[in-house]
Design an enzyme around this catalytic site. Structure first.
Site, mmCIF file in Angstrom:
data_model
loop_
_atom_site.group_PDB
_atom_site.id
_atom_site.type_symbol
_atom_site.label_atom_id
_atom_site.label_comp_id
_atom_site.label_asym_id
_atom_site.label_seq_id
_atom_site.Cartn_x
_atom_site.Cartn_y
_atom_site.Cartn_z
ATOM 1 N N HIS A 46 0.115 0.280 -4.174
ATOM 2 C CA HIS A 46 -0.155 1.655 -3.752
ATOM 3 C C HIS A 46 0.283 2.657 -4.821
ATOM 4 C CE1 HIS A 46 -1.526 1.176 0.429
ATOM 5 N NE2 HIS A 46 -0.744 0.106 0.441
ATOM 6 N N CYS A 55 -5.364 -1.096 -2.141
ATOM 7 C CA CYS A 55 -4.885 -1.995 -1.091
ATOM 8 C C CYS A 55 -6.069 -2.466 -0.238
ATOM 9 C CB CYS A 55 -3.785 -1.339 -0.265
ATOM 10 S SG CYS A 55 -2.830 -2.530 0.710
ATOM 11 N N GLU A 80 -0.589 5.593 -5.134
ATOM 12 C CA GLU A 80 -0.541 6.947 -4.566
ATOM 13 C C GLU A 80 0.727 7.212 -3.767
ATOM 14 O OE1 GLU A 80 -1.600 4.701 -0.901
ATOM 15 O OE2 GLU A 80 -1.691 4.414 -3.068
#
Length: 237
Positions: free
Chosen positions: A177, A86, A179
């Site tokens: 994202h 990001c 994660e």
């Protein structure tokens, strides 16, 4: 592996388990860890730069950003396994001569999908997703509208052309994202209820959609984290 964290609620998320299980030693730096961003990558075998609410050139607000951009440039030049997530991807694009702007299609928030192209075939990190659609968590208002010269575009979405790209053989930027699971989405929603309201989004509904996809998100993106760790370990060996 060096990990640059910009804010407390934008950490490694599900990547933490996969990386540590792979035997990678993590050194987390940045304001939330009260450890300065180092000037060089000397002594490190990999680099991850995480997301944050600031823009990639908001140096007055976040004075560690110039050093972070320099590290990303060094990671590409030295062919050290490097991943920008990001804001990290926007910093990479900016550092290497690309351009970042407010997304004219509007923000992407919550559970979405990205389309990996056939050009992703053979990519060390994302090759298995070639020519397929993959679920992701999105939470961004900006986009890299111009990639660095020589970058390979790997994935796009209807609302953002440059969702994933590779620069050289060992550096990647992703606008989404990988994660993040629902707990992270819940934290972000709680921090920006007004922003979601302005987008006509209901926080609980956004989080619930991510939560329903948690098993698939976890399986998909923990595998990517493990592959990144393997690249770091292989290069070290």
């Amino acid at each position: 592996m060096l990990v640059v964290e910009h804010q407390a609620d934008a950490g490694l998320g599900l990547f933490m388990w996969s990386l540590t299980e792979s035997g990678v030693e993590l050194e987390r730096v940045g304001p939330t860890n009260d450890r300065p961003v180092p000037e060089t990558l000397d002594g490190y075998d990999g680099l991850i730069v995480l997301g944050g609410s600031m823009g990639p050139t908001d140096d007055e607000q976040a004075p560690w950003l110039p050093a972070t951009r320099a590290l990303l440039s060094a990671g590409v030049a030295q062919q050290i396994p490097t991943l920008g997530i990001c804001l990290g991807a926007q910093l990479m694009a900016t550092a290497l001569g690309g351009h970042v702007r407010t997304n004219p299609e509007g923000p992407e928030v919550g559970l979405h999908s990205v389309e990996f192209s056939r050009d992703a075939s053979g990519d060390p990190l994302f090759g298995e997703f070639s020519d397929s659609s993959v679920p992701v968590v999105q939470w961004h208002w900006l986009e890299a509208d111009q990639l660095p010269e020589g970058a390979t575009l790997l994935a796009s979405s209807a609302g953002c052309q440059n969702q994933a790209f590779r620069v050289g053989p060992r550096a990647w930027g992703v606008q989404f994202h990988p994660e993040a699971l629902s707990q992270t989405a819940s934290d972000w929603a709680a921090d920006d209820l007004q922003g979601l309201t302005e987008l006509n989004l209901v926080a609980d509904e956004v989080v619930a959609q991510v939560r329903a996809a948690d098993p698939e998100l976890n399986k998909t993106w923990s595998g990517v984290a493990a592959r990144f760790a393997e690249l770091v370990s292989a290069d070290r060996a």
